[in-house]
Scaffold this active site. Sequence first.
Site, PDB file in Angstrom:
ATOM      1  N   ASP A 112     140.049  17.133  -3.416  1.00 15.88           N
ATOM      2  CA  ASP A 112     139.195  16.672  -4.502  1.00 15.88           C
ATOM      3  C   ASP A 112     139.827  15.436  -5.134  1.00 15.88           C
ATOM      4  O   ASP A 112     141.040  15.243  -5.060  1.00 15.88           O
ATOM      5  CB  ASP A 112     139.058  17.797  -5.533  1.00 15.88           C
ATOM      6  CG  ASP A 112     138.200  17.426  -6.724  1.00 15.88           C
ATOM      7  OD1 ASP A 112     137.222  16.671  -6.556  1.00 15.88           O
ATOM      8  OD2 ASP A 112     138.511  17.900  -7.835  1.00 15.88           O
TER       9      ASP A 112
ATOM     10  N   ASP B  15     138.883  13.998  -8.671  1.00 17.60           N
ATOM     11  CA  ASP B  15     139.051  14.107 -10.120  1.00 17.60           C
ATOM     12  C   ASP B  15     139.930  15.295 -10.487  1.00 17.60           C
ATOM     13  O   ASP B  15     139.652  16.421 -10.093  1.00 17.60           O
ATOM     14  CB  ASP B  15     137.689  14.214 -10.803  1.00 17.60           C
ATOM     15  CG  ASP B  15     136.839  12.986 -10.522  1.00 17.60           C
ATOM     16  OD1 ASP B  15     137.325  11.871 -10.762  1.00 17.60           O
ATOM     17  OD2 ASP B  15     135.703  13.142 -10.037  1.00 17.60           O
TER      18      ASP B  15
END
Length: 182
Positions: free
Chosen positions: A9, A11
Amino acid sequence: MNRKSIAVDMDEVLADTFKKIVKTANDICNLSLSEVDVKGNRIWDFINKEQAKELRKAINTPGFFRDLEVIDSAVFAVKELSKHYDIYIATAAMEAPNSFHDKYEWLMEHFPFLDPRYFIFCGNKKVVHADYLIDDTVSQLDAFTGEGILFKANHNENTVTNHIQVDSWNEVLTLFSSLRVV
């Protein structure tokens, strides 16, 4: 021998989005929250509906995601992992559709050694087919069909889950070093 794959991922795993969101919320909503004040929660718990609407608008403004700080040791760790695993970046960009270009440019600047054809801009990560997913959101890990790894972030500080949990990129390297078959 086929290499295993890791989806990562962006963020709160590679990029410190939270810091910028707190600063933006403080500016827009005339607040004085610190990251410590929000620990274990989401910023949305501290603002009203009108403020949330303005904050979402600011987050979806082109340029918001372009100057995020890199999480400590992320570049080094991802580069090390890429020697043994196929690395995919899986970011839930559908929440802020104007973020696509910024996220792509940010990734190219900070992770130029990654293949941009392995960048996945999605909503729900159940569409990602990799062996592992490193993410800060339990619901994304729950939807994923491989092995989920929860990357600790400010908002998930008190989260209880069955997923493997790591506090840092150094812990990620240790984990994958122990999983790797020589």
